[in-house]
Design an enzyme around this catalytic site. Sequence first.
Site, PDB file in Angstrom:
ATOM      1  N   ASP A  25      37.123  41.751  46.377  1.00 52.03           N
ATOM      2  CA  ASP A  25      37.064  41.457  47.808  1.00 52.03           C
ATOM      3  C   ASP A  25      36.746  42.719  48.615  1.00 52.03           C
ATOM      4  O   ASP A  25      37.148  43.823  48.236  1.00 52.03           O
ATOM      5  CB  ASP A  25      38.404  40.874  48.255  1.00 52.03           C
ATOM      6  CG  ASP A  25      38.319  40.152  49.584  1.00 52.03           C
ATOM      7  OD1 ASP A  25      37.190  39.926  50.063  1.00 52.03           O
ATOM      8  OD2 ASP A  25      39.377  39.822  50.147  1.00 52.03           O
ATOM      9  N   HIS A  42      27.467  44.024  49.030  1.00 44.83           N
ATOM     10  CA  HIS A  42      27.415  43.260  47.784  1.00 44.83           C
ATOM     11  C   HIS A  42      26.647  44.037  46.710  1.00 44.83           C
ATOM     12  O   HIS A  42      27.033  44.034  45.535  1.00 44.83           O
ATOM     13  CB  HIS A  42      26.749  41.906  48.019  1.00 44.83           C
ATOM     14  CG  HIS A  42      27.547  40.996  48.900  1.00 44.83           C
ATOM     15  ND1 HIS A  42      28.869  40.698  48.655  1.00 44.83           N
ATOM     16  CD2 HIS A  42      27.205  40.304  50.031  1.00 44.83           C
ATOM     17  CE1 HIS A  42      29.317  39.862  49.589  1.00 44.83           C
ATOM     18  NE2 HIS A  42      28.328  39.615  50.431  1.00 44.83           N
ATOM     19  N   LEU A 136      34.589  43.485  24.334  1.00 44.79           N
ATOM     20  CA  LEU A 136      35.086  42.962  25.608  1.00 44.79           C
ATOM     21  C   LEU A 136      34.520  41.573  25.821  1.00 44.79           C
ATOM     22  O   LEU A 136      33.329  41.341  25.581  1.00 44.79           O
ATOM     23  CB  LEU A 136      34.665  43.864  26.771  1.00 44.79           C
ATOM     24  CG  LEU A 136      35.057  43.391  28.181  1.00 44.79           C
ATOM     25  CD1 LEU A 136      36.572  43.501  28.379  1.00 44.79           C
ATOM     26  CD2 LEU A 136      34.322  44.194  29.256  1.00 44.79           C
TER      27      LEU A 136
END
Length: 251
Positions: A25, A42, A136
């Site tokens: 956020d 962004h 991962l």
Amino acid sequence: MSDHLKLTRPDDKMDLSLHVAIIMDGNGRWAQQRGKPRFWGHREGAETAKRIIEAAPKYGIATLTLYAFSADNWKRPQQEVSMLMQLLQSKLRSEVKTSIENGVKLSFIGRRDRLSPALVEQMEDAEEKTKLGTNLHLRLAIDYSSREVLMRAAQMAADDQNLTREKFSQYLARAMHSDDAAPDVDLLIRTGGEQRLSDFLLWECAYAEFYFTPVMWPDFSEEELARAVDEFKSRERRFGAIPQAQVSAML
């Protein structure tokens, strides 16, 4: 950071196998504070995500779920939504090869029927090409709503007379287009100063530890990730039970 915490170093021996989820956020606010358009934030946030993904295995993180685009994000201005989708496609084109080289398995959770066919094709191609990654498991939540997933899973499980938590987790995986159920979230991180879940992984976060930071996502660093993991390691997870030491003292 608490005085008793010692900041984890990448060369520390890690015996954890964590599922960390992050609500990334603050991108838009970060950009606006600098007099830039929201999309600039962004774009910088995507670079932060790349750095955190690369660092994650060093801190005992085996599964990393990033909240990239929620079902409610469709309510944003069309121009911003279009640019976000273009950014995602661009990053997928450039990062799949790196994911393969680094042993990262890519999965995407959420609806796919509202995404462009070209993007869905890219997502499926990335999943196929990286499916053997073992360092991962990176899960990107795109057009994701935990409430919608729970509703779809409940519909699938309606006629199951022998329903268990494990089986319901499999229904959840199917409902979010995942090939398998991920482990429960151990640590949920939210950047940007807000302190809420925003319809993210409600089932999986039943016993997650929460870590909220005012740091905006573009400024979230590897050091901040280490601080969050250290904070997690300092907490006592009881899962509703009483610690054995307290039980002994009561006897």
